[in-house]
Design a protein around this motif. Structure first.
Motif: not given
Length: 358
Positions: A56-66, A107-109
């Protein structure tokens, strides 16, 4: 074909296009193609190592978790029985380095590049994983391995009216929890022998008769999927089995019964085929006093003729009432089938209207 830029350089391979909604195109990057081709030439496949890490990325915009920190990648989950779980890696660990090489997925990318790094680790060789857990930096050893098949093979058991399948760690996680190696009921036919014996889908089969079964080969050796006619003694033994099954943690037993036509019918049918196949209709009527057909059905599309004979005067056949012979366009018998009265439809094959055959 190739995807080129304005300078004429190949930057990818086109795979798909959509001519609506803005004329979108899809392509595989040239760097990926170059890597994949090298793998195929060397190993005949893409030779990834398996770690069992779900990231999981550090800044997970998809799940709104940072997550805190600007380096590393978060462990979202580890697969059961995986190298990652055996190494002691836990959920929410932040992996910082692999064999001393820093990895980061902000990021997810960024995740594909991290997964590629892990997938290229040498199999069966320990890799040093530096991670951050509860404010402390730890180092663990993770040994990647070949993932293997992600789905078990299937086996059709027509005499038992069911299919069985090998338990697979990735395809059947719940069953794998109870039994690491074995087979289970994948499908049942209704009506049929298996369902009449109370077998259900996902029942784990432990034993057939007096023999334990762990592989599909074990099932084959128990005579479940007979496609040839063995001698009478073997066939009678294989016609009825006590099957030990596991439902969760409960062990139960099921009795598989013979088909409606009976075991003896199989033996007689094998002998009957030897006498009838290749013969003309007049020759067939003389075989074991078969007599004239009750009905004759013709199919123009398949260029064949079907003749139905009453065999109730044959005492050898306990379950069958009719013998159905298929003749080719040269009027030679090519197939022999025995029928009883259908238990579900109660239809008599001799009462079908003349017309095309099935």
């Amino acid at each position: 074909g190739p995807l080129v830029n304005t300078a004429g350089d190949i930057v990818g391979i086109n795979t798909r296009a959509m001519f609506f909604g803005g004329d979108m195109g899809f392509a595989i990057p040239a760097t990926t193609i170059r890597f994949i081709v090298a793998q195929l030439r060397k190993f005949k496949k893409v030779n990834w190592s398996w770690t069992g890490l779900q990231l999981q990325p550090l800044k997970d915009f998809r799940k709104n978790i940072y997550f805190e920190g600007n380096e590393g990648v978060i462990v979202a989950e580890t697969d059961p029985e995986s190298p990652a779980r055996r190494a002691g890696i836990r959920v929410r660990d932040r992996i910082l380095r692999v064999n001393g090489r820093p990895i980061t997925a902000m990021w997810e990318e960024d995740l594909p590049a991290v997964r590629k790094t892990l997938g290229l680790l040498e199999k069966d060789k320990p890799a040093r994983i530096e991670l951050r857990r509860n404010g402390k930096t730890l180092t663990v050893e993770l040994t990647p391995r070949e993932k293997g098949k992600v789905e078990g093979e299937e086996l059709d058991c027509p005499r038992w009216d069911m299919t069985v399948k090998a338990i697979n760690q990735f395809d059947n996680e719940d069953l794998y929890f109870y039994r690491k190696k074995g087979i289970f009921v994948f499908g049942v036919k209704y009506p049929g022998n298996a369902i009449n014996a109370k077998l259900q889908i996902e029942d784990i089969i432990l034993r057939i008769g007096d023999k334990e079964v762990e592989t599909l080969e074990d099932v084959k050796h128990r005579g479940v999927s007979m496609i040839v006619y063995p001698d009478k003694g073997d066939l009678l033994k294989a016609s009825r089995y006590i099957v030990e099954i596991e439902k969760g943690r409960i062990t139960a037993f099921a009795k598989i019964k013979r088909n409606i036509d009976g075991v003896e019918d199989l033996i007689h049918r094998a002998n009957l085929e030897k006498k009838l196949l290749g013969k003309t209709p007049p020759e067939c009527t003389l075989v074991d006093n078969l007599g004239e057909p009750l009905r004759t059905l013709r199919s123009r599309e398949r260029s064949q003729t079907v003749r139905i004979y009453d065999i109730r005067h044959w005492s050898d056949f306990m379950g069958a009432r009719y013998c159905v012979l298929r003749f080719d366009d040269n009027e030679r018998c090519r197939d022999v089938t025995l029928f009883g009265v259908s238990a579900t439809t109660k239809k008599d094959p001799a009462r079908r209207q003349e017309g095309s055959t099935q």
